[in-house]
Design a protein around this motif. Structure first.
Motif, PDB file in Angstrom:
ATOM      1  N   GLY A 135       0.822  -1.207   0.000  1.00 31.69           N
ATOM      2  CA  GLY A 135       0.000   0.000   0.000  1.00 31.69           C
ATOM      3  C   GLY A 135       0.856   1.259   0.000  1.00 31.69           C
ATOM      4  O   GLY A 135       0.709   2.125  -0.868  1.00 31.69           O
ATOM      5  N   SER A 161       5.588 -10.254  -0.494  1.00 29.95           N
ATOM      6  CA  SER A 161       5.151 -11.443   0.266  1.00 29.95           C
ATOM      7  C   SER A 161       4.696 -12.630  -0.585  1.00 29.95           C
ATOM      8  O   SER A 161       4.843 -13.775  -0.135  1.00 29.95           O
ATOM      9  CB  SER A 161       4.086 -11.074   1.286  1.00 29.95           C
ATOM     10  N   ASP A 167      -4.311  -3.922   3.788  1.00 33.70           N
ATOM     11  CA  ASP A 167      -4.935  -4.837   4.757  1.00 33.70           C
ATOM     12  C   ASP A 167      -5.607  -4.120   5.927  1.00 33.70           C
ATOM     13  O   ASP A 167      -6.443  -4.709   6.609  1.00 33.70           O
ATOM     14  CB  ASP A 167      -3.868  -5.788   5.336  1.00 33.70           C
TER      15      ASP A 167
HETATM   16  C1  LIG Z   1       3.046 -15.441   3.626  1.00 34.70           C
HETATM   17  C2  LIG Z   1       2.160 -14.527   2.839  1.00 34.70           C
HETATM   18  C3  LIG Z   1       1.920 -14.811   1.501  1.00 34.70           C
HETATM   19  C4  LIG Z   1       1.096 -13.981   0.757  1.00 34.70           C
HETATM   20  N1  LIG Z   1       0.886 -14.294  -0.569  1.00 34.70           N
HETATM   21  C5  LIG Z   1       0.106 -13.472  -1.316  1.00 34.70           C
HETATM   22  C6  LIG Z   1      -0.093 -13.768  -2.702  1.00 34.70           C
HETATM   23  O1  LIG Z   1       0.415 -14.771  -3.220  1.00 34.70           O
HETATM   24  N2  LIG Z   1      -0.860 -12.921  -3.427  1.00 34.70           N
HETATM   25  C7  LIG Z   1      -1.425 -11.791  -2.870  1.00 34.70           C
HETATM   26  O2  LIG Z   1      -2.102 -11.027  -3.588  1.00 34.70           O
HETATM   27  N3  LIG Z   1      -1.270 -11.503  -1.552  1.00 34.70           N
HETATM   28  C8  LIG Z   1      -0.516 -12.302  -0.760  1.00 34.70           C
HETATM   29  N4  LIG Z   1      -0.343 -12.020   0.573  1.00 34.70           N
HETATM   30  C9  LIG Z   1      -1.063 -10.866   1.184  1.00 34.70           C
HETATM   31  C10 LIG Z   1      -0.311  -9.558   0.959  1.00 34.70           C
HETATM   32  O3  LIG Z   1       1.025  -9.679   1.415  1.00 34.70           O
HETATM   33  C11 LIG Z   1      -0.974  -8.415   1.724  1.00 34.70           C
HETATM   34  O4  LIG Z   1      -2.338  -8.354   1.388  1.00 34.70           O
HETATM   35  C12 LIG Z   1      -0.298  -7.081   1.378  1.00 34.70           C
HETATM   36  O5  LIG Z   1       1.063  -7.107   1.758  1.00 34.70           O
HETATM   37  C13 LIG Z   1      -1.017  -5.908   2.063  1.00 34.70           C
HETATM   38  O6  LIG Z   1      -0.331  -4.714   1.805  1.00 34.70           O
HETATM   39  P1  LIG Z   1      -0.230  -3.583   2.946  1.00 34.70           P
HETATM   40  O7  LIG Z   1       0.522  -2.438   2.350  1.00 34.70           O
HETATM   41  O8  LIG Z   1      -1.560  -3.329   3.515  1.00 34.70           O
HETATM   42  O9  LIG Z   1       0.621  -4.266   4.112  1.00 34.70           O
HETATM   43  P2  LIG Z   1       2.140  -4.707   4.100  1.00 34.70           P
HETATM   44  O10 LIG Z   1       2.600  -5.034   2.738  1.00 34.70           O
HETATM   45  O11 LIG Z   1       2.248  -5.742   5.151  1.00 34.70           O
HETATM   46  O12 LIG Z   1       2.909  -3.402   4.569  1.00 34.70           O
HETATM   47  C14 LIG Z   1       2.676  -2.772   5.804  1.00 34.70           C
HETATM   48  C15 LIG Z   1       3.909  -2.008   6.196  1.00 34.70           C
HETATM   49  O13 LIG Z   1       3.614  -1.057   7.210  1.00 34.70           O
HETATM   50  C16 LIG Z   1       4.637  -1.073   8.169  1.00 34.70           C
HETATM   51  N5  LIG Z   1       4.174  -0.497   9.445  1.00 34.70           N
HETATM   52  C17 LIG Z   1       3.358  -1.063  10.370  1.00 34.70           C
HETATM   53  N6  LIG Z   1       3.202  -0.223  11.417  1.00 34.70           N
HETATM   54  C18 LIG Z   1       3.917   0.884  11.138  1.00 34.70           C
HETATM   55  C19 LIG Z   1       4.166   2.111  11.853  1.00 34.70           C
HETATM   56  N7  LIG Z   1       3.640   2.355  13.059  1.00 34.70           N
HETATM   57  N8  LIG Z   1       4.977   3.046  11.301  1.00 34.70           N
HETATM   58  C20 LIG Z   1       5.526   2.817  10.075  1.00 34.70           C
HETATM   59  N9  LIG Z   1       5.327   1.689   9.361  1.00 34.70           N
HETATM   60  C21 LIG Z   1       4.535   0.731   9.895  1.00 34.70           C
HETATM   61  C22 LIG Z   1       4.979  -2.556   8.226  1.00 34.70           C
HETATM   62  O14 LIG Z   1       6.223  -2.777   8.842  1.00 34.70           O
HETATM   63  C23 LIG Z   1       4.991  -2.908   6.751  1.00 34.70           C
HETATM   64  O15 LIG Z   1       6.209  -2.546   6.152  1.00 34.70           O
HETATM   65  C24 LIG Z   1       0.484 -12.840   1.357  1.00 34.70           C
HETATM   66  C25 LIG Z   1       0.725 -12.546   2.709  1.00 34.70           C
HETATM   67  C26 LIG Z   1       1.571 -13.379   3.446  1.00 34.70           C
HETATM   68  C27 LIG Z   1       1.820 -13.060   4.908  1.00 34.70           C
END
Ligand SMILES: Cc1cc2nc3c(=O)[nH]c(=O)nc-3n(C[C@H](O)[C@H](O)[C@H](O)COP(=O)(O)OP(=O)(O)OC[C@H]3O[C@@H](n4cnc5c(N)ncnc54)[C@H](O)[C@@H]3O)c2cc1C
Length: 434
Positions: free
Chosen positions: A21, A52, A313
């Motif tokens: 994101g 991931s 997420d």
């Molecule tokens: C093992 C695994 C396999 C997966 N496989 C797939 C797949 O094959 N296909 C698919 O579409 N999806 C897959 N997913 C799901 C996908 O990874 C997530 O839906 C996606 O990463 C969500 O993006 P995001 O930016 O919301 O969160 P994330 O990518 O998790 O990023 C969140 C970030 O925010 C940071 N953060 C948290 N709190 C703070 C704070 N207070 N200050 C600053 N930074 C902070 C975290 O450290 C992290 O870097 C998988 C997930 C996992 C765990």
């Protein structure tokens, strides 16, 4: 940690999180704003984006763990980075408090805010879980698990006691969503190849157990794919137990609900039973729904909070096809791009757009040459699905150099036997006084 001093910072856009994101939001905003970028500050605990979908393959050693991440400084050109965390947020005065790696505080003033802190493993109060189980969410988890599995083989190879060998060679995964299924399938595939180098161990000596509370594996995917996955894993000797829960794992002894099996000692227990939105957003006073995530409108803005966007997420995003958009990387990435267009519109570039991405499908890899995939209503299984999953992940990955690194890893993994070196000591330098 003692605070040494405060650093004041001012930015037009503050981005919290450097995952799918946050990082893709900043990248898209840079692209849209061209030569007149606003001042964007991205705060993230790591200086890389974890890709991931490749985590299970990083765990099995099919790809080099470093190739499952993308350095933020390579991905982003004009966005400023603060490696650390945002600890406090005051939505009324539009100020945040960040902490960097030195422990220093940064007081940040912003105009617009994009929150993408992702999710954390959803645990339940099961006796023994904290002490004996590990999660599967970060690169460190993947590297640890690979070393652990190989360490168990070496330890079992040296053990004479049959019960101890059995314990060492038992691997239990709790949670049969795609993270749990892929992690188990990839590691089982690693062990199947690795045991050829262990004269005293065969694949049949290893026990793999996959526990899922729902009625089938891979909830949310086509039931035919779930059946195929169950059958494929079953043929490889994996014990798949659906409608079953972990009751306890005190002392490393797995006790399951119902009576599918007797309690059994398991040397490795992996908790992959789901994620919950990062709890920090509630602490910062954002409105939460009952699932703990922040409801946003079609423009990804929090209702009643002008200029505050949540993606990934941690957000509850209306799905254009009805219901709620699923928590996947492909959705987080598209939400990030939509939010970037809406923020750019606020700077006078382009128009506001609603989130309109329709799920294309999902692919699950099950180790070498095996996989399942669903594209719209069409389902694929076997080597074709495996290849489709890999191709899709490659398309999603930004940068030719990164793509080539992954392709070369995949090619080498197909042509040569696996590397079974166990690097568990990495990250712990040897003391000089020894
Ligand atoms: C093992 C695994 C396999 C997966 N496989 C797939 C797949 O094959 N296909 C698919 O579409 N999806 C897959 N997913 C799901 C996908 O990874 C997530 O839906 C996606 O990463 C969500 O993006 P995001 O930016 O919301 O969160 P994330 O990518 O998790 O990023 C969140 C970030 O925010 C940071 N953060 C948290 N709190 C703070 C704070 N207070 N200050 C600053 N930074 C902070 C975290 O450290 C992290 O870097 C998988 C997930 C996992 C765990």
């Amino acid at each position: 940690m003692p605070v040494r001093f405060r650093v004041m910072a001012r930015c037009d856009v503050l981005v919290v999180g450097g995952g799918f994101g946050g990082a893709f939001f900043a990248r898209e905003l840079e692209r849209l704003m061209g030569g007149r970028p606003p001042r964007v500050l991205l705060v993230a605990p790591e200086n890389f984006l974890l890709f991931s979908p490749l985590l299970p393959e990083a765990a099995s050693g099919t790809i080099e763990p470093r190739h499952a991440v993308i350095p933020l400084r390579e991905l982003l050109a004009t966005t400023e980075l603060l490696i650390g965390t945002v600890e406090r947020l005051d939505l009324d005065s539009r100020r945040a408090l960040g902490r960097d790696l030195n422990g220093d505080e940064h007081e940040i003033e912003y105009d617009r805010l994009v929150l993408a802190p992702g999710s954390v493993p959803a645990t339940v109060p099961v006796p023994g879980l904290r002490e004996h189980a590990v999660g599967f969410k970060t690169l460190a988890d993947a590297i640890w698990l690979r070393n652990r599995v190989l360490r168990q083989l070496d330890a079992a190879d040296a053990a004479d006691d049959l019960a101890e060998r059995r314990r060492l060679l038992t691997f239990t995964f709790i949670g049969g969503g795609y993270a749990g299924v892929e992690a188990l399938a990839e590691l089982e595939s690693l062990v199947r190849d690795a045991v050829r180098r262990y004269p005293r161990i065969t694949a049949a000596d290893c026990r793999w157990v996959l526990v899922e509370a729902g009625t089938s594996l891979l909830p949310g995917l086509d039931p035919d794919l779930a059946t195929f996955t169950e059958r494929t894993l079953g043929r490889r000797g994996v014990e798949v137990m659906t409608e079953t829960r972990l009751a306890s794992c005190t002392g490393g002894v797995v006790v399951l609900t119902g009576d599918p099996v007797r309690p059994f000692p398991s040397g490795t227990i992996v908790w992959t039973a789901g994620q919950r939105p990062h709890p920090i957003l509630g602490e910062w006073g954002l409105p939460l729904d009952e699932g703990g995530s922040v409801p946003v409108d079609r423009y990804l803005q929090v209702r009643g909070l002008e200029g505050v966007y949540v993606v990934g997420d941690a957000a509850t995003v209306p799905d254009p096809e009805g219901g709620i958009a699923p928590n996947t990387a492909q959705h987080a990435l598209r939400q990030a791009r939509t939010a970037a267009r809406n923020v750019a519109a606020g700077f006078g570039v382009g128009e506001q757009v609603p989130f309109s991405y329709r799920t294309r499908g999902l692919a699950v890899t099950l180790g070498k040459w095996q996989g399942t995939a669903q594209v719209r209503r069409t389902t694929f299984t076997g080597p074709l699905a495996w290849w489709m999953g890999r191709s899709y992940h490659l398309l999603m990955m930004p940068g030719l150099g990164r793509k080539l690194r992954v392709v070369s890893d995949w090619t080498i993994a197909l042509l040569f036997p696996r590397d079974v070196s166990q690097l568990g000591q990495l990250g712990s330098p040897t003391p000089l006084d020894g």
